[in-house]
Design an enzyme around this catalytic site. Structure first.
Site, PDB file in Angstrom:
ATOM      1  N   HIS A  51       1.030  -1.291   0.122  1.00 34.46           N
ATOM      2  CA  HIS A  51       0.220  -0.189   0.007  1.00 34.46           C
ATOM      3  C   HIS A  51       0.622   1.479   0.119  1.00 34.46           C
ATOM      4  O   HIS A  51       1.620   1.162   0.499  1.00 34.46           O
ATOM      5  CB  HIS A  51      -0.641   0.161   0.902  1.00 34.46           C
ATOM      6  CG  HIS A  51      -0.072   0.508   3.045  1.00 34.46           C
ATOM      7  ND1 HIS A  51       0.291   1.230   2.679  1.00 34.46           N
ATOM      8  CD2 HIS A  51       0.481  -1.194   3.079  1.00 34.46           C
ATOM      9  CE1 HIS A  51       1.285   0.826   4.229  1.00 34.46           C
ATOM     10  NE2 HIS A  51       0.609  -0.588   4.404  1.00 34.46           N
ATOM     11  N   ASP A 347       4.162  -4.463   3.269  1.00 36.73           N
ATOM     12  CA  ASP A 347       5.475  -4.385   3.349  1.00 36.73           C
ATOM     13  C   ASP A 347       6.369  -5.752   3.565  1.00 36.73           C
ATOM     14  O   ASP A 347       7.183  -6.341   3.283  1.00 36.73           O
ATOM     15  CB  ASP A 347       6.487  -3.843   4.038  1.00 36.73           C
ATOM     16  CG  ASP A 347       6.273  -3.253   5.704  1.00 36.73           C
ATOM     17  OD1 ASP A 347       4.913  -4.336   5.865  1.00 36.73           O
ATOM     18  OD2 ASP A 347       6.109  -2.693   6.208  1.00 36.73           O
TER      19      ASP A 347
END
Ligand code: NAG
Ligand code: NAG
Ligand code: NAG
Length: 504
Positions: A51, A347
């Site tokens: 994101h 991540d």
């Protein structure tokens, strides 16, 4: 000073003792450029991205600056995607459009429901990133009256935002999303972390006196207990606040003025170093020789991204089976026209997947993937020989384009941008779970037993609240991390400053 110097020498020695990564990094720049071969047809592409820019997840421990209501964007509150984050994904969507629609003429110009499939973790910021990304890919290129309502006539919507095309994004329950969420509920992973924590490598890291000194300093300054397990909870809100400090304080404020005890000397560098070390134990690569006969460097990645790999390869297989024979039973409807599959995640998802590919140590030797970092996997077929290949590309951040990294992938030839498809099957053999994840996660590591059965995975949870593992080698809220700006170089230069002041 002599004592301090010895301590710094120890720590700097640990940081700089990574010669292979420097060697491979040098080669990274010498990689062949992204070549095209007109004998090769692109037959499938898959994207996995992080994101975009977001709000902090919580306040800085022990500090009352910028509580939840200070964060107003993206719907307001902690953790939401910012307009900058939306822009990052809109722009990434445009880059994907350029690659697959403008340049390669691989996807249709207007949104086609059978051609693409978008999946996201069930998290607001990954969902909103996915919507922003597909808006970048298709909005403005749709057909009025087909992709969106007309401006005039029956059922028209004159106020419809110009060119906007709503595109479905699919999701599954977050707590048991083993494809998108490496820290989904998994008793076996907790056991493996328990093993890692007993290892001599981990013990020498946590017993480093300089690390203890930094943690004590940060604990004193925040009046909280800062440990290896939660130092990320300090670093991450500081990173998010530093990006948004001017809007948070409505002045041209500087983050260092709010937290002078943190932004001093090498404190941020040390915090990042400690987090980086931790990350190696989290992703399973901190114990290359295994622990007590258990190969954690395979067993941990298998849990963290084995299912992500399995999904990718099952999509590739599905598409190729239809390519072999459209009428065969093995060709399922879903794959007949599928060309592009994207997963919007975190991540940690990218880091775990890059670990399985064997490229993480070259591509992101420090820190975590940046906001809107993306991995592309492309499958090609040679028109004459019908041989199949794959290519891997990496988009490091909003300023980057897609760079081929196939040469770094485990089992691929270092000089090539293309890798035989069979290498994907080798990765599956080694890293994909051969049972479903609930079964694997409920299976104790050899020779051990779960302390309690209460933790066992029992299928979908009804709660929207992320299910996390207990405090282990990383903080439980570890969905995202910052990118560290620390390098062995900066620590070495800190050392040389120390040496010169010692000599003076
Ligand atoms: C997402 O948004 C909902 C409200 O729509 C909010 O209650 C929730 O806290 C947010 N959660 C996450 C994980 O993004
Ligand atoms: C934060 O904003 C206030 C005004 O609202 C201002 O007085 C203060 O100086 C700002 N802080 C910093 C560190 O700039
Ligand atoms: C993040 O992006 C910057 C470029 O802006 C790059 O230098 C850095 O290596 C990236 N970090 C990672 C972890 O990819």
């Amino acid at each position: 000073i002599g004592m301090r110097l010895i301590l710094l020498l120890t720590a700097a020695g640990a940081v700089s003792a990574l010669p292979p990564r420097n060697v491979r990094r040098a080669n990274f720049d010498a990689l062949p450029a992204d070549t095209t071969d007109d004998k090769l047809d692109l037959v499938f592409a898959s994207a996995l991205w992080r994101h975009g820019d977001r709000a902090a997840e919580h306040a800085v421990p022990g500090c009352d600056q910028f509580p939840e209501d200070a964060w107003t964007f993206g719907g307001g509150g902690y953790g939401e995607l910012s307009p900058e984050g939306m822009k990052m994904h809109f722009d990434l969507g445009r880059k994907i459009r350029k690659r697959y629609i403008d340049d390669q003429k691989f996807l249709s110009s207007a949104y086609n429901a059978k051609e693409i499939y978008i999946r996201s973790t069930d998290y607001n910021r990954t969902l909103v990133s996915a919507y922003s990304n597909v808006a970048g890919m298709y909005s403005g290129f749709g057909i009025e009256g087909q992709n969106f309502p007309t401006k005039e006539g029956a059922n028209s919507v004159p106020e419809w935002p110009a060119g906007y095309i709503p595109i479905p994004v699919h999701t599954v329950d977050y707590g048991t999303d083993y494809v998108g969420h490496p820290d989904a509920k998994c008793p076996r992973q907790e056991q493996l972390y328990g093993l890692v924590k007993q290892s001599p490598e981990y013990q020498s890291y946590i017993n480093d006196p300089q690390v203890a000194q930094i943690l004590k300093y940060l604990s004193d300054e925040t009046s909280t207990k800062v440990t290896i397990d939660n130092i990320y909870d300090l670093d991450d809100p500081l990173f998010c606040q530093s990006i948004h400090i001017e809007e948070l304080n409505q002045t041209d404020a500087n983050i260092a003025d709010f937290y002078p005890w943190y932004y001093t000397g090498d404190i941020p560098a040390w915090a990042a170093w400690i987090i980086d070390q931790d990350e190696q134990f989290t992703d399973g690569t901190g114990n290359p020789g295994g622990v007590n006969g258990i190969d954690v460097s395979v067993e941990i990645p298998k849990i963290r991204a084995g299912d992500t790999l399995k999904l990718l390869v099952s999509n590739v297989d599905g598409v190729l089976k239809c390519r072999d024979n459209m009428d065969a039973d093995a060709c399922s409807n879903f794959y007949k026209k599928l060309r592009y599959y994207a997963l919007s995640a975190h991540d940690t998802t990218l880091a775990a997947f890059l670990t399985i590919l064997g490229v993480k140590k070259y591509i992101i030797p420090e820190g975590y993937p940046n906001y809107s970092a993306a991995i592309l996997i492309e499958v090609f077929e040679n028109r004459d020989t019908k041989d199949r290949f794959f290519k891997v590309l990496y988009h490091a951040d909003k300023n980057d384009d897609f760079k081929p990294i196939t040469a770094f992938v485990r089992g691929c030839d270092f000089k090539e941008n293309l890798c035989p498809i069979a290498v994907l099957d080798d990765l599956v053999k080694k890293y994909a779970p051969d049972t479903d994840m609930a079964t694997l996660c409920n299976t104790p590591v050899d020779g051990t037993a779960f302390a309690t059965t209460a933790q066992l995975v029992t299928g979908s949870t009804t709660s929207d609240v992320p299910v996390t593992t207990p405090k282990t080698t990383i903080p439980t809220t570890h969905q995202d991390t910052t990118t560290s700006s620390v390098s062995s170089i900066s620590l070495l230069s800190a050392l040389s400053v120390m040496i010169s002041s010692f000599l003076l």
